[in-house]
Design a protein around this motif. Structure first.
Motif, PDB file in Angstrom:
ATOM      1  N   TYR A  49      -9.196   3.955  48.029  1.00 54.50           N
ATOM      2  CA  TYR A  49      -9.490   5.140  48.837  1.00 54.50           C
ATOM      3  C   TYR A  49     -10.862   4.987  49.491  1.00 54.50           C
ATOM      4  N   GLU A  50     -11.002   5.539  50.697  1.00 58.21           N
ATOM      5  CA  GLU A  50     -12.189   5.265  51.504  1.00 58.21           C
ATOM      6  C   GLU A  50     -12.973   6.524  51.872  1.00 58.21           C
ATOM      7  N   ASN A  51     -14.281   6.352  51.908  1.00 57.79           N
ATOM      8  CA  ASN A  51     -15.153   7.416  52.403  1.00 57.79           C
ATOM      9  C   ASN A  51     -14.848   7.664  53.876  1.00 57.79           C
ATOM     10  N   GLY A  52     -14.852   8.922  54.267  1.00 51.41           N
ATOM     11  CA  GLY A  52     -14.625   9.264  55.666  1.00 51.41           C
ATOM     12  C   GLY A  52     -13.175   9.258  56.075  1.00 51.41           C
ATOM     13  N   VAL A  53     -12.307   8.754  55.215  1.00 47.17           N
ATOM     14  CA  VAL A  53     -10.873   8.718  55.505  1.00 47.17           C
ATOM     15  C   VAL A  53     -10.118   9.620  54.526  1.00 47.17           C
ATOM     16  N   ASP A  54     -10.297   9.347  53.244  1.00 47.38           N
ATOM     17  CA  ASP A  54      -9.597  10.109  52.215  1.00 47.38           C
ATOM     18  C   ASP A  54     -10.418  11.280  51.694  1.00 47.38           C
ATOM     19  N   PHE A  55     -11.724  11.213  51.873  1.00 48.43           N
ATOM     20  CA  PHE A  55     -12.612  12.309  51.495  1.00 48.43           C
ATOM     21  C   PHE A  55     -13.885  12.215  52.321  1.00 48.43           C
ATOM     22  N   LYS A  56     -14.457  13.361  52.654  1.00 49.46           N
ATOM     23  CA  LYS A  56     -15.642  13.391  53.506  1.00 49.46           C
ATOM     24  C   LYS A  56     -16.786  14.173  52.877  1.00 49.46           C
ATOM     25  N   LYS A  57     -16.505  15.381  52.428  1.00 48.78           N
ATOM     26  CA  LYS A  57     -17.559  16.241  51.892  1.00 48.78           C
ATOM     27  C   LYS A  57     -17.664  16.081  50.391  1.00 48.78           C
ATOM     28  N   GLU A  90     -16.758  18.290  46.911  1.00 43.18           N
ATOM     29  CA  GLU A  90     -15.497  19.030  46.977  1.00 43.18           C
ATOM     30  C   GLU A  90     -14.291  18.143  47.287  1.00 43.18           C
ATOM     31  N   ASP A  91     -14.372  17.373  48.390  1.00 43.61           N
ATOM     32  CA  ASP A  91     -13.238  16.542  48.798  1.00 43.61           C
ATOM     33  C   ASP A  91     -12.910  15.480  47.750  1.00 43.61           C
TER      34      ASP A  91
END
Length: 293
Positions: free
Chosen positions: A127-135, A138-139
């Motif tokens: 899983y990738e930063n900015g793709v699967d979660f951003k914040k 929380e994300d």
């Protein structure tokens, strides 16, 4: 009176309907994490807090990249990193599994929060930063719960113990890599049982094969060839070893997949031991191997 209390205590301990906190329950439930050496070969210390350098090491082992530490120099971009953890932090950082705390500083002895542990394990899973979660957090926390990795009853900012880490890693091993049918445990090349390291069988990527193989130990040690089957072989790795398992040399490949390893040991003893090769994909999976005669 003492006899009565003793009898009552025995009855209570034997009744399955009563629940008592067992400090070693985490160990019995997650024994494979320790058997596989993911959290080291030292004492268990379930209540001990893990550090950032330990988390980086765990990530490298889970990703199946520990073999790369033997090819790492002891230099590091971080001013506060030294000693045994240098290669592990370098690899984890280069593979974008862990982040620095600021430029030139990693804070290797810093404690790890539950949210940070989940984040690193999800990166290991693909899983990738900015793709699967951003914040954050929380994300990241929501994603961990969604894929079955997180525990709703552990706050994201709770400091992680080795017990919590072992339980979470054990769950991660049974989760599938992102966009794949393979579980994370399929990346584990080395199993540590009773202090010994044994190779785990790995699935060969059928589309990749070695052609134009040339091997000679007559005058000069030469091993060369070309990998074919995919468009880009960047960061694939060819390792030349003795049949006893000693690494003699290695090459990280470029796009075209060609390589040449020269001037390796061709002494009489080495020739008697024999030679073999192993080829690893960028994620550390062993994809091809064979003896060299």
């Amino acid at each position: 009176m003492k006899r009565t209390l003793s009898i009552l205590l025995i009855i209570i301990l034997l009744l399955p309907s009563f629940s008592f906190a067992n400090p070693y329950e985490e160990l019995t439930q997650n024994i494979r994490v320790f058997q596989m050496g993911i959290m080291g070969q030292g004492s268990i210390d379930l209540d001990k807090k893990i550090s950032r350098e330990e988390l980086a090491t765990i990530a490298v082992r889970l990703k199946g990249l520990e073999y790369l530490k033997d090819f790492q120099k002891q230099s590091t971009p971080f001013k506060d990193v030294k000693g045994w953890s240098v290669p592990y932090i370098n690899i984890a950082y280069d593979m974008k599994l862990v982040n620095a705390v600021k430029k030139d500083f990693f804070n290797p002895n810093g404690k790890v929060s539950y949210g940070e542990l989940l984040t690193v394990l999800m990166r290991v899973l693909g899983y990738e930063n900015g793709v699967d979660f951003k914040k954050y957090p929380e994300d990241y926390y929501s994603k961990a719960l969604e894929i079955g990795l997180g525990n709703l009853y552990i706050p994201h900012d709770e400091v992680v113990t080795r017990g919590i880490a072992a339980t979470t890693i054990n769950k991660a091993l049974d989760l599938k890599m992102k966009n794949s049918d393979k579980e994370l445990s399929s990346l584990q090349l080395n199993y540590y049982i009773d202090g010994n390291v044994t190779k785990k069988d790995s699935v060969v990527e059928s589309e990749v094969y070695l052609k134009e193989l040339s091997f000679s130990t007559t005058i000069l040690g030469v091993f060369s060839g070309v990998l074919v089957g995919v468009n880009d072989f960047s960061r694939y790795k060819v390792v030349l070893l003795s049949k006893s398992g000693k690494v003699l040399d290695s090459k990280v490949l470029g796009i075209n997949g060609s390589f040449s390893i020269e001037n390796f040991d061709i002494s009489t003893l080495s020739k008697l031991q024999g030679y073999k090769y192993e080829i690893y994909s960028p994620n550390g999976s062993l994809i091809l191997w064979d003896d060299l005669d």
